[in-house]
Structures are given as structure tokens and as C-alpha cells.
Design a protein around this motif. Structure first.
Motif, short mmCIF file in Angstrom:
data_model
loop_
_atom_site.label_atom_id
_atom_site.label_comp_id
_atom_site.label_asym_id
_atom_site.label_seq_id
_atom_site.Cartn_x
_atom_site.Cartn_y
_atom_site.Cartn_z
N ARG A 204 -6.84 5.82 2.01
CA ARG A 204 -6.19 6.27 3.24
C ARG A 204 -7.23 6.50 4.34
O ARG A 204 -7.00 6.14 5.50
CB ARG A 204 -5.42 7.59 2.98
CG ARG A 204 -4.12 7.41 2.24
CD ARG A 204 -3.04 6.77 3.11
NE ARG A 204 -2.86 7.55 4.32
CZ ARG A 204 -3.02 7.08 5.55
NH1 ARG A 204 -3.39 5.83 5.75
NH2 ARG A 204 -2.82 7.86 6.60
N THR A 209 -2.22 2.27 5.16
CA THR A 209 -1.01 3.03 5.49
C THR A 209 -0.34 3.61 4.25
O THR A 209 0.10 4.76 4.25
CB THR A 209 0.00 2.13 6.24
OG1 THR A 209 -0.64 1.58 7.40
CG2 THR A 209 1.24 2.89 6.65
N LEU A 210 -0.25 2.80 3.19
CA LEU A 210 0.35 3.23 1.94
C LEU A 210 -0.55 2.77 0.80
O LEU A 210 -0.70 1.57 0.56
CB LEU A 210 1.76 2.65 1.77
CG LEU A 210 2.46 3.02 0.46
CD1 LEU A 210 2.69 4.53 0.36
CD2 LEU A 210 3.79 2.27 0.33
N SER A 224 0.69 8.33 1.54
CA SER A 224 0.85 7.84 2.91
C SER A 224 0.03 8.74 3.82
O SER A 224 -0.72 9.60 3.37
CB SER A 224 2.32 7.83 3.31
OG SER A 224 2.80 9.17 3.42
N ASP A 265 9.24 8.74 4.40
CA ASP A 265 9.01 9.17 3.02
C ASP A 265 10.12 8.66 2.10
O ASP A 265 9.85 8.27 0.96
CB ASP A 265 8.93 10.69 2.95
CG ASP A 265 7.61 11.24 3.50
OD1 ASP A 265 6.76 10.42 3.91
OD2 ASP A 265 7.45 12.47 3.52
N VAL A 268 9.44 5.07 1.22
CA VAL A 268 8.37 4.94 0.23
C VAL A 268 8.90 5.30 -1.16
O VAL A 268 8.63 4.59 -2.15
CB VAL A 268 7.17 5.83 0.60
CG1 VAL A 268 6.14 5.84 -0.53
CG2 VAL A 268 6.53 5.33 1.90
#
Length: 304
Positions: A204, A209-210, A224, A265, A268
Motif C-alpha cells: 500500500r 490500491t488493493l 485498501s 469496502d 472489496v
């Protein structure tokens, strides 16, 4: 969706000691997994024109993968020799010298620079020369033109140099990627002594990003910009683990591609859940045989 990288023939040892040939290679597996989940997918691969290469191309085509930009190559196909442990875990030896998958030219990769969808790559194509540097340049160009970049290093020790050298390449890719996914085995080899959470934070900090790490039967962990995530895996009877990581990647990217680029969220969580479910089905089957979209609803009903 565009996937770039190798298509490999996996020779898998059978209980009687003989070997059976199966289409494989992480990028090919991801492309097939995405297509089976209903995601229009273009595969940039260098297919040998020999018998093995023709079989790999036919496998991709029969699964609905778009090969409009695939390259017909004179070099031989890459071979992977897979041996299964008693619990179905696969270990690999590869025959890669002079094979088709690593000979990328810049003009062959130009189609990856167009469009604003997701571009995914990884595995040996991101490490083996002369193609690896050209592929990395193509990823930078794709990101500059608005594409979302996904990378799975899918580490193969013994083929990509020392952990120190491989770590430099992975960190370089992390500076380009929006999504970076690796297995816990990859992380242990690349970053010895560091925890999963520490490595997720490291990626990160490099700009991912993820960031995602798969944990086998333990599911997956992710981070994230604002949140951390843990997703358990369904319990299944394992036939083997061939292609399970690639199936997870396909499920993850299929779900992310259906969400807005600024993933919430909830987006994800849904993507991680899809990833572990797709991987779980694949583990119940011999070889890299990811499920179709309709199979997921019957096995793993959506959570209320």
C-alpha cells in the motif's frame, strides 16, 4: 479485460506414475476463469505453432477467450511438470529455455496500451527476459492511458533468481499496479520474516490500491487505503490445488470489474468472497478447471 502472459502445458503426474497434459500457465488460467465467469476477456499470449501450442490456443478459444491480439510464435511451448503431494498440493519444474512465452516484442504488446479497462499480468512473464522488461513498460503505458493494472507475481523459485532480485521486481510492479495479489508462499519467499499484514502495508505504501494475500484454506487477507479485510474460504474436499490461485484472481477481478473504479469496502468484500468461492470450486476438480458463473450460485448462495 485484458490478460497478458504465458500459456503453458502442465504435465501432471497421475496416481499410476504416468503424466497427463493439461492447458495451464497462470495468465491463461486467469483468462479462462474470467471468460467462464462471463467477463469479456482478451488474452495477449505468444502461442507456439507446434502441437502443444495449438492445443493451448484451442483451449482458450473453446472457453470464449478473445485471441485477436495473440501471437503465433515459432519457438516451442513452455512445459511445466506438476507433481502432487498426498494432499493435492502441486509442485512444479519448468522447461523454459528458448520457449515462446518470453520473447515479447514491443509492437506485440501495443494492444495492451489501449482502452481503460483492467489489464492483468504476472507469473513468469513478469520475470523472464527478454520479455519481462518490455511487459513492464507496457503496463506503465497502460496505466498512463487510464487502465487499471492488476499483477500476481505467482512466484516460481528457481526460475526467477534470488529472493532479493525478485523482490526488486515485485516492488517495481507494485509501483505500477492498482491491484497486487500474491499467495502466502510468495510472501514468505519474497519477504522472509515479515508478517502478512506488514507486507500488505508495504505494498500500500508503494501505491497499490488493493493489496491481497491468499492464505490457502485460510481464505484471504487484504488492505485498501482505509481498511483491512479477512475473508474465510469455504470448506471443500480437495482434489488438487492446480490453478486455485489463478481461479481466485479471476473471481476477484470479475467482481471488481463489475464495480465502480473507486471500490467501496463492500465492493472489496464481495470481490474477496467471489475469489475464495471460485478457488474453492477449482480445488474440487483435477487440474486448472475453474467454474462457470452459474455454478457459483448453486454451490455458494449469496450471503444475506
Amino acid at each position: 479485460m485484458t490478460v497478458i502472459g504465458e500459456a503453458v502445458v502442465d504435465l501432471v503426474q497421475q496416481p499410476d506414475g504416468r503424466y497427463a497434459a493439461h492447458p495451464g500457465g497462470s495468465p491463461l488460467n486467469v483468462a479462462v476463469g474470467l471468460a467462464r465467469l462471463g467477463v469479456p476477456t482478451v488474452l495477449l499470449a505468444r502461442f507456439s505453432t507446434n502441437r502443444f501450442g495449438r492445443r493451448l490456443r484451442a483451449h482458450a478459444e473453446s472457453n470464449g477467450v478473445d485471441l485477436r491480439h495473440a501471437v503465433d510464435a515459432d519457438e516451442p511451448a513452455t512445459l511445466g511438470i506438476a507433481t502432487l503431494t498426498g494432499t493435492g498440493v502441486a509442485t512444479y519444474d519448468f522447461y523454459v529455455d528458448g520457449t515462446a512465452d518470453w520473447q515479447w516484442r514491443t509492437d506485440e504488446l501495443a494492444p495492451a496500451l489501449t482502452g481503460r479497462g483492467i489489464v492483468h499480468t504476472g507469473s513468469l512473464a513478469a520475470f523472464l527476459h527478454p520479455g519481462a522488461d518490455r511487459l513492464t513498460d507496457a503496463l506503465r503505458g497502460a496505466r498512463e492511458r487510464g487502465a487499471l493494472v492488476s499483477v500476481d507475481p505467482n512466484i516460481r523459485p528457481g526460475l526467477i533468481g534470488s529472493p532479493d532480485a525478485a523482490r526488486v521486481r515485485v516492488d517495481e510492479l507494485a509501483r505500477i499496479a492498482h491491484v497486487l495479489k500474491a499467495s502466502e508462499e510468495d510472501v514468505a519467499w519474497l519477504y522472509p520474516g515479515r508478517s502478512t499484514e506488514d507486507v500488505l502495508r508495504h505494498w500500500r505504501d508503494l501505491g497499490v490500491t488493493l493489496a491481497v494475500v491468499t492464505l490457502g484454506a485460510g481464505g484471504a487477507a487484504a488492505a485498501s487505503a482505509t481498511s483491512g479485510f479477512r475473508q474465510p474460504a469455504p470448506v471443500v474436499a480437495v482434489a488438487d490445488t492446480i490453478g486455485a490461485g489463478d481461479a481466485f484472481t479471476a473471481g476477484l477481478l470479475a467482481a471488481l470489474s463489475a464495480a465502480a473504479p473507486a471500490w467501496s469496502d463492500d465492493d472489496v468484500r464481495a470481490a474477496l468472497r467471489c475469489g475464495v468461492e471460485v478457488a474453492a470450486v477449482t480445488c474440487t476438480r483435477a487440474g486448472a478447471d475453474p467454474p462457470y458463473r452459474h455454478e457459483l450460485a448453486s454451490r455458494f448462495p449469496a450471503e444475506s
